[in-house]
Scaffold this motif. Structure first.
Motif, PDB file in Angstrom:
ATOM      1  N   HIS A  41      -2.147   1.835  -5.439  1.00 16.68           N
ATOM      2  CA  HIS A  41      -1.874   0.494  -4.927  1.00 16.68           C
ATOM      3  C   HIS A  41      -3.144  -0.164  -4.388  1.00 16.68           C
ATOM      4  O   HIS A  41      -3.259  -1.397  -4.409  1.00 16.68           O
ATOM      5  CB  HIS A  41      -0.790   0.540  -3.857  1.00 16.68           C
ATOM      6  CG  HIS A  41       0.559   0.873  -4.414  1.00 16.68           C
ATOM      7  ND1 HIS A  41       1.597   1.293  -3.624  1.00 16.68           N
ATOM      8  CD2 HIS A  41       1.038   0.846  -5.677  1.00 16.68           C
ATOM      9  CE1 HIS A  41       2.659   1.515  -4.377  1.00 16.68           C
ATOM     10  NE2 HIS A  41       2.337   1.245  -5.635  1.00 16.68           N
ATOM     11  N   ALA A  42      -4.091   0.618  -3.925  1.00 18.92           N
ATOM     12  CA  ALA A  42      -5.391   0.052  -3.524  1.00 18.92           C
ATOM     13  C   ALA A  42      -6.108  -0.529  -4.746  1.00 18.92           C
ATOM     14  O   ALA A  42      -6.789  -1.554  -4.646  1.00 18.92           O
ATOM     15  CB  ALA A  42      -6.254   1.117  -2.863  1.00 18.92           C
ATOM     16  N   GLU A  86       0.422   7.029  -4.307  1.00 13.60           N
ATOM     17  CA  GLU A  86       0.829   5.624  -4.172  1.00 13.60           C
ATOM     18  C   GLU A  86      -0.230   4.791  -3.462  1.00 13.60           C
ATOM     19  O   GLU A  86      -0.605   3.726  -3.961  1.00 13.60           O
ATOM     20  CB  GLU A  86       2.179   5.528  -3.466  1.00 13.60           C
ATOM     21  CG  GLU A  86       3.319   6.019  -4.330  1.00 13.60           C
ATOM     22  CD  GLU A  86       4.603   6.234  -3.574  1.00 13.60           C
ATOM     23  OE1 GLU A  86       4.578   6.288  -2.330  1.00 13.60           O
ATOM     24  OE2 GLU A  86       5.643   6.376  -4.235  1.00 13.60           O
ATOM     25  N   PRO A  87      -0.759   5.221  -2.297  1.00 13.47           N
ATOM     26  CA  PRO A  87      -1.783   4.397  -1.652  1.00 13.47           C
ATOM     27  C   PRO A  87      -3.034   4.213  -2.511  1.00 13.47           C
ATOM     28  O   PRO A  87      -3.621   3.131  -2.543  1.00 13.47           O
ATOM     29  CB  PRO A  87      -2.107   5.151  -0.359  1.00 13.47           C
ATOM     30  CG  PRO A  87      -0.943   6.030  -0.117  1.00 13.47           C
ATOM     31  CD  PRO A  87      -0.382   6.370  -1.455  1.00 13.47           C
ATOM     32  N   LEU A 147       0.794  -1.218   0.000  1.00 13.53           N
ATOM     33  CA  LEU A 147       0.000   0.000   0.000  1.00 13.53           C
ATOM     34  C   LEU A 147       0.836   1.284   0.000  1.00 13.53           C
ATOM     35  O   LEU A 147       0.560   2.208  -0.757  1.00 13.53           O
ATOM     36  CB  LEU A 147      -0.968  -0.003   1.186  1.00 13.53           C
ATOM     37  CG  LEU A 147      -2.142   0.949   1.091  1.00 13.53           C
ATOM     38  CD1 LEU A 147      -2.985   0.668  -0.147  1.00 13.53           C
ATOM     39  CD2 LEU A 147      -2.999   0.841   2.335  1.00 13.53           C
ATOM     40  N   TYR A 148       1.859   1.350   0.819  1.00 13.14           N
ATOM     41  CA  TYR A 148       2.687   2.559   0.899  1.00 13.14           C
ATOM     42  C   TYR A 148       4.087   2.363   0.316  1.00 13.14           C
ATOM     43  O   TYR A 148       4.964   3.181   0.542  1.00 13.14           O
ATOM     44  CB  TYR A 148       2.788   3.035   2.353  1.00 13.14           C
ATOM     45  CG  TYR A 148       1.483   3.601   2.847  1.00 13.14           C
ATOM     46  CD1 TYR A 148       1.114   4.910   2.544  1.00 13.14           C
ATOM     47  CD2 TYR A 148       0.600   2.821   3.573  1.00 13.14           C
ATOM     48  CE1 TYR A 148      -0.088   5.430   2.968  1.00 13.14           C
ATOM     49  CE2 TYR A 148      -0.619   3.340   4.005  1.00 13.14           C
ATOM     50  CZ  TYR A 148      -0.948   4.637   3.701  1.00 13.14           C
ATOM     51  OH  TYR A 148      -2.148   5.149   4.127  1.00 13.14           O
TER      52      TYR A 148
END
Length: 160
Positions: free
Chosen positions: A94-95, A90-91, A27-28
């Motif tokens: 990526h989710a 990014e989060p 996620l991060y």
């Protein structure tokens, strides 16, 4: 509740845990070097939705048409739509990938349950927590492609 249904419920708890670990790892996580190109593909596809492959991108010092990069366009349309709602952080991106990771984990488990019912959970855990799966989750198309392949084989194996 029968023993079989308790085992099935326990397996689903494990599947959610596998997905949560894979998602938490990713996620991060910073973008990979290829992810900048994938973000540009998604942004270009949203800016020029009817003719995205004719756009040019400068990824290595000289402008090249997108069609020179052998990448599936549907994924970048979906990424662009997702990012138009949740942003390009990014989060957020990526989710989006976590959805494909969850689908891959569930579909792999379904197939393994038919082929090797006693080892389905163990095999799914090895796939979901293995380095080939966890590391390749960024914006690359590896995990989404795996999920689509597993959907195809799920229809052949489980659907039969």
């Amino acid at each position: 509740m029968t023993a079989a249904s308790r085992r099935e419920m326990s397996d689903y708890v494990w599947l959610v845990l596998f997905w949560a670990v894979a998602t938490a790892y990713n996620l991060y996580k910073p973008y990979h070097i290829d992810d900048s190109a994938h973000l540009q593909f998604a942004q270009t596809f949203m800016a020029h939705p009817l003719h995205p492959m004719t756009s040019t991108l400068n990824l290595g010092g000289a402008p090249e048409p997108i069609w020179h990069h052998n990448q599936p366009p549907l994924y970048f349309y979906l990424l662009g739509l997702w990012a138009s709602v949740f942003g390009y952080s990014e989060p957020a991106t990526h989710a989006f990938g976590a959805l494909f990771a969850g689908a891959a984990i569930i579909l792999f488990y379904r197939i393994a349950s038919v082929l090797t019912p006693l080892h389905a959970l163990w095999l799914t855990g090895m796939m979901a927590l293995g380095p080939a799966f966890i590391v390749n989750q960024n914006l690359m198309v590896d995990v989404p492609l795996l999920a689509l392949w597993l959907l195809f084989f799920d229809a052949l194996i489980v659907g039969a």
